[in-house]
Design a protein around this motif. Structure first.
Motif, short mmCIF file in Angstrom:
data_model
loop_
_atom_site.label_atom_id
_atom_site.label_comp_id
_atom_site.label_asym_id
_atom_site.label_seq_id
_atom_site.Cartn_x
_atom_site.Cartn_y
_atom_site.Cartn_z
N TYR A 188 6.18 -16.74 -10.42
CA TYR A 188 6.24 -15.29 -10.52
C TYR A 188 7.21 -14.74 -9.45
CZ TYR A 188 2.53 -15.02 -14.01
OH TYR A 188 1.81 -15.13 -15.17
N TYR A 225 14.37 -13.67 -13.52
CA TYR A 225 12.91 -13.55 -13.50
C TYR A 225 12.31 -14.90 -13.85
CZ TYR A 225 13.79 -12.94 -18.51
OH TYR A 225 14.22 -13.11 -19.80
N TRP A 226 11.00 -15.02 -13.61
CA TRP A 226 10.35 -16.34 -13.74
C TRP A 226 11.13 -17.41 -12.98
CZ3 TRP A 226 6.07 -14.49 -14.62
CH2 TRP A 226 5.75 -13.67 -15.73
N GLU A 266 18.52 -12.65 -16.73
CA GLU A 266 18.40 -11.41 -17.50
C GLU A 266 19.60 -11.27 -18.43
OE1 GLU A 266 16.24 -9.48 -18.30
OE2 GLU A 266 16.73 -7.35 -18.26
N LEU A 273 18.11 -6.17 -11.92
CA LEU A 273 17.42 -7.44 -12.15
C LEU A 273 18.43 -8.51 -12.57
CD1 LEU A 273 14.74 -9.06 -12.55
CD2 LEU A 273 14.78 -8.24 -14.93
#
Lengths: 116, 113
Positions: free
Chosen positions: B37, B54-55, B60, B51
């Motif tokens: 996370y 992520y993860w 993105e 961004l």
């Protein structure tokens, strides 16, 4: 176009209040958690508060608990941050951000709050 | 959870590799879904954050493939494989493992050498 537009910032005396607003467009606002993140001048990012899509859950940074209140109006596609008992250390750019599975994928341009 | 980035600032030549590290004070790997996370953001002067990852490793949409994220548990890396002039920015990692407060690293300022 997915967009977030903050407003309501300004200059306020210590102990005063401000209400920030964030107008969302281009996506189904009621389906998303939303956050406020701030950045003091020349400093890093600090998460402030967030709210579940149905407002059933709200979370706050410890230093703003009891002074700030996050809310939303899904009918108006709007997010709010009521800030009371403001302190000099609350001076910052305040960003509204959309959460996608808890990370923030869309950010507004921010609104400036100066407590002095 | 405390997030610590290194270095605080970094100067890299155009076309060279840039590597930014992020360490969390506890694991951000969620065992039930085997996901880390952790996100990475880029902030250019006078702009809001953007961004990137992520993860921990998912890029993105629209982010150039010279940006990549790696790592697991408590140690993570953002790599820019071939630095471009437009990559000058401050980069932040953020954990979203625990219920809020979410926490960010202190930021790494990336400049051109």
């Amino acid at each position: 176009e997915v967009q977030l537009v903050e407003s309501g910032g300004g200059l306020v005396r210590p102990g005063g209040s401000l209400r920030l607003s964030c107008a969302a467009s281009g996506f189904t606002f009621r389906n998303y958690w939303m956050s406020w993140v701030r950045q003091a001048p020349g400093k890093g990012l600090e998460w402030v508060a967030n709210i579940k899509h149905d407002a059933a859950e709200k979370y706050y940074l410890d230093s703003v608990k009891g002074r700030f209140t996050i809310s939303r109006d899904n009918a108006k596609n709007s997010l709010y941050l009521q800030m009371n008992s403001l302190r000099a250390e609350d001076t910052a750019m305040y960003y509204c951000a959309r959460e996608r599975r808890f990370y923030m994928d869309v950010w507004g341009k921010g609104t400036t709050v100066i407590v002095s | 959870i405390v997030m610590t980035q290194s270095p605080d600032s970094l100067a890299v030549s155009l076309g060279e590799r840039a590597t930014i590290n992020c360490r969390s004070s506890q694991s951000v790997l969620y065992s039930s879904d085997n996901k880390n996370y952790l996100a990475w953001y880029q902030q250019k002067p006078g702009q809001p954050p953007k961004l990137l990852i992520y993860w921990a490793s998912a890029r993105e949409s629209g982010v150039p493939d010279r940006f990549s994220g790696s790592g697991s548990g408590t140690d993570f890396t953002l790599t820019i494989s071939s630095l471009q002039a437009e990559d000058v920015a401050v980069y932040y990692c953020q954990q979203y493992y625990s219920k809020p407060p979410y926490t960010f690293g202190q930021g790494t300022k990336l400049e051109i050498k």
